[in-house]
Write a protein that holds these residues in place. Structure first.
Motif, mmCIF file in Angstrom:
data_model
loop_
_atom_site.group_PDB
_atom_site.id
_atom_site.type_symbol
_atom_site.label_atom_id
_atom_site.label_comp_id
_atom_site.label_asym_id
_atom_site.label_seq_id
_atom_site.Cartn_x
_atom_site.Cartn_y
_atom_site.Cartn_z
ATOM 1 N N TYR A 107 0.843 -1.208 0.000
ATOM 2 C CA TYR A 107 0.000 0.000 0.000
ATOM 3 C C TYR A 107 0.874 1.253 0.000
ATOM 4 N N MET A 108 1.874 1.272 0.854
ATOM 5 C CA MET A 108 2.744 2.448 0.931
ATOM 6 C C MET A 108 3.501 2.636 -0.384
ATOM 7 N N TRP A 109 3.958 1.549 -0.983
ATOM 8 C CA TRP A 109 4.678 1.627 -2.253
ATOM 9 C C TRP A 109 3.766 2.192 -3.343
ATOM 10 N N ASN A 110 2.553 1.627 -3.450
ATOM 11 C CA ASN A 110 1.605 2.081 -4.473
ATOM 12 C C ASN A 110 1.197 3.536 -4.252
ATOM 13 N N THR A 111 0.969 3.899 -3.009
ATOM 14 C CA THR A 111 0.611 5.278 -2.688
ATOM 15 C C THR A 111 1.741 6.229 -3.065
ATOM 16 N N GLY A 112 2.956 5.845 -2.757
ATOM 17 C CA GLY A 112 4.109 6.667 -3.108
ATOM 18 C C GLY A 112 4.228 6.856 -4.610
ATOM 19 N N ASN A 113 3.999 5.789 -5.362
ATOM 20 C CA ASN A 113 4.064 5.893 -6.827
ATOM 21 C C ASN A 113 3.005 6.849 -7.369
ATOM 22 N N VAL A 114 1.798 6.756 -6.836
ATOM 23 C CA VAL A 114 0.726 7.645 -7.288
ATOM 24 C C VAL A 114 1.040 9.095 -6.913
ATOM 25 N N LEU A 115 1.553 9.312 -5.714
ATOM 26 C CA LEU A 115 1.914 10.673 -5.305
ATOM 27 C C LEU A 115 3.023 11.240 -6.191
ATOM 28 N N ASP A 116 4.005 10.405 -6.527
ATOM 29 C CA ASP A 116 5.066 10.857 -7.433
ATOM 30 C C ASP A 116 4.481 11.316 -8.764
ATOM 31 N N GLU A 162 5.372 14.833 1.174
ATOM 32 C CA GLU A 162 6.335 14.942 2.270
ATOM 33 C C GLU A 162 5.902 14.090 3.462
ATOM 34 N N ALA A 163 4.623 14.136 3.797
ATOM 35 C CA ALA A 163 4.110 13.321 4.908
ATOM 36 C C ALA A 163 4.254 11.836 4.603
#
Length: 85
Positions: A5-14, A69-70
């Motif tokens: 979840y964190m990986w996928n969320t990070g990719n979407v935020l990027d 950032e968060a």
């Protein structure tokens, strides 16, 4: 599961950040002359619309930057917590 979840969320935020940063650059470099033309021709509604679009882009960019950032801080916290376990 949590890591995915964190990986996928990070990719979407990027991706969201790249999109909004690009939109701001296009607005500033390519669209501002159109706003000047609207003002010169006293098209106040069009000029105001450009101001509103710009404000929305800058606000969205700031929200995405803050969220990004968060997210990074949370990933770092989880890595530190996992290392301590």
């Amino acid at each position: 599961m949590k890591g995915e979840y964190m990986w996928n969320t990070g990719n979407v935020l990027d991706e969201m950040r790249l999109i909004v940063e690009g939109a701001v650059v296009l607005f500033e470099e390519d669209a501002l002359p159109v706003q000047r033309l609207a003002k010169e021709h006293q098209e106040w509604i069009a000029s105001n619309a450009f101001n509103t679009i710009g404000e929305a882009l800058y606000s969205l960019r700031q929200h995405i930057r803050t969220l990004h950032e968060a997210h990074i801080k949370e990933v770092m916290r989880q890595i530190t917590t996992d290392d301590e376990a």
